[in-house]
Design an enzyme around this catalytic site. Structure first.
Site, mmCIF file in Angstrom:
data_model
loop_
_atom_site.group_PDB
_atom_site.id
_atom_site.type_symbol
_atom_site.label_atom_id
_atom_site.label_comp_id
_atom_site.label_asym_id
_atom_site.label_seq_id
_atom_site.Cartn_x
_atom_site.Cartn_y
_atom_site.Cartn_z
ATOM 1 N N HIS A 47 0.853 -1.184 0.000
ATOM 2 C CA HIS A 47 0.000 0.000 0.000
ATOM 3 C C HIS A 47 0.893 1.240 0.000
ATOM 4 O O HIS A 47 1.872 1.294 0.766
ATOM 5 C CB HIS A 47 -0.855 0.059 1.268
ATOM 6 C CG HIS A 47 -1.846 -1.034 1.417
ATOM 7 N ND1 HIS A 47 -3.202 -0.802 1.448
ATOM 8 C CD2 HIS A 47 -1.702 -2.379 1.579
ATOM 9 C CE1 HIS A 47 -3.854 -1.942 1.613
ATOM 10 N NE2 HIS A 47 -2.954 -2.920 1.692
ATOM 11 N N TYR A 215 -5.890 -7.256 -2.055
ATOM 12 C CA TYR A 215 -5.987 -6.090 -2.933
ATOM 13 C C TYR A 215 -5.308 -6.363 -4.272
ATOM 14 O O TYR A 215 -4.496 -7.274 -4.405
ATOM 15 C CB TYR A 215 -5.366 -4.849 -2.278
ATOM 16 C CG TYR A 215 -3.963 -5.004 -1.726
ATOM 17 C CD1 TYR A 215 -2.848 -4.662 -2.486
ATOM 18 C CD2 TYR A 215 -3.751 -5.454 -0.422
ATOM 19 C CE1 TYR A 215 -1.570 -4.776 -1.974
ATOM 20 C CE2 TYR A 215 -2.476 -5.570 0.098
ATOM 21 C CZ TYR A 215 -1.387 -5.226 -0.689
ATOM 22 O OH TYR A 215 -0.113 -5.346 -0.173
#
Length: 388
Positions: A47, A215
């Site tokens: 991230h 993700y």
């Protein structure tokens, strides 16, 4: 000819690459030494919150990252068994407007490649494993396993949880095994089309004692990644990771939602990694040596902010060298520690507790932070000659 001190960065991971790129842009003669024999696209996701993207902007790779990464509109937290939503944290356009930059998820190797490419390639050296450090003179002498030596005015230890520079400062001490492991796998999104399920762009599946964070790691959403946090009492493998299996994953996430079971069913290969920590260190620097990132504050990845803290460290360290003047490197290093210790320690604690965004909360203290604009706090022992 530069009148700035020569700097050696030990480690070309994300923190070291950020430090090297920012130092070189600021005009410091900087060499970066990496023990790996060559660069490789390691298979993991990462991230990058707005706090990190602001540093990527200064390095000059923000636009490239925006183009290659996935841009989730939300961070969702869901009950692992029922699928019920526990939090919906707005990202996407909201993040750009509220926090000043994008929130993306991306393949760690693709990010790392961009950062390494931003370095002066003539001053980047692979296959350089540091074995000895002599900081007793007016230069630091570095000795590498291949028998070569280098000298620098200042040395930055960005060499990870088993840092040789940290060992030089504080002695040999193994990191603490947290009692948790992380399973990591990348799945071809094409396989997911066989299931009539919603595979969201950024979602964390929770139960009382474990989780799975999932993700996309590419903007075209062809690669879907998961990383877990699962309790495991001991780590006795003697290696940095081991192979896991679908069977082990099914056992670890028995009873979890059908979406999680589908991810496990689509897993071709999965690895398992010990999660290592250290207590907040009493010392981040001494004489001409200074630490950043996992070398001084390794943490569980449960906030997705471990690499972010290393990158912020790098930016703050360069800012403090510029603020104070590198000739007064001891004061610059202490200004750096003063302005990083509280934030890094807070992120360590929240990561350890594994509470981040489990329920709805305001993440602005992390995402809105700008390492280049945050007011500098002066060390408690600041002298009258210190910058105001």
């Amino acid at each position: 000819m530069s009148d700035k001190p020569t700097i050696a960065v030990i480690g070309a991971g994300l923190g070291g690459a950020a430090a090297g790129a920012l130092l070189q842009k600021a005009g410091y003669p900087t060499k970066v030494f990496e023990q790996a024999p060559e660069f490789s696209r390691l298979g993991a996701g990462i991230h990058l919150g707005p706090n990190v993207m602001k540093v990527m902007r200064r390095i000059g790779i923000e636009d490239a990252l925006d183009a290659m990464g996935s841009h989730p509109d939300y961070w969702f937290s869901r009950n692992g068994m029922t699928g019920e939503y526990q939090s919906r944290i707005p990202l996407g356009e909201f993040a750009r407007e509220r926090y000043g930059a994008s929130y993306i998820t991306v393949h760690r190797g693709d990010l790392h490649a961009l950062m390494v490419d931003a370095l002066d390639q003539d001053n980047l050296f692979f296959d350089k494993r540091l074995v000895d450090v002599d900081d007793s003179g007016d230069k630091v002498r570095l000795t590498f396993a291949d028998g070569t030596t280098e000298e620098a005015d200042l040395v930055i230890g960005a060499d990870g949880v088993n840092s040789r520079i940290r060992e030089k400062l504080l002695g040999s001490e193994a990191p603490i095994y947290s009692g948790w492991v992380a399973h990591r796998a990348i799945i071809s999104a094409e396989k997911l089309k066989a299931f009539e399920l919603d595979f969201e762009a950024c979602v964390k599946w929770w139960s009382e004692d474990r989780h799975m964070m999932v993700y996309f790691v590419t903007g075209d959403e062809k690669e879907y990644y998961y990383v877990t946090g699962v309790p495991e009492p001991e780590w006795n493998h003697g290696t940095s990771f081991v192979d896991s299996s679908r069977d082990e994953m099914r056992k670890a996430f028995e009873g979890y939602h059908p979406t999680v079971q589908a991810l496990i069913d689509c897993t071709e290969s999965v690895t398992k990694w010990p999660l290592l920590e250290r207590n907040p260190l009493p010392l981040w620097h001494a004489n001409r040596l200074v630490l950043l990132g996992d070398a001084c504050h390794p943490m569980k990845p449960h906030m997705a902010q471990g690499a972010a803290m290393a990158i912020e460290d790098a930016a703050m360290l360069v800012r403090c060298l510029e603020e104070v003047g590198a000739d007064d490197y001891r004061d610059a290093f202490e200004l750096y520690r003063t302005n990083r210790f509280e934030r890094a320690s807070r992120v360590q604690k929240v990561s350890h507790d594994n509470t981040w965004l489990r329920e709805d909360e305001d993440p602005a203290w992390v995402f809105a932070y700008d390492v280049f604009e945050a007011p500098l706090k002066q060390p408690s022992n600041a002298t009258a000659e210190s910058p105001a």
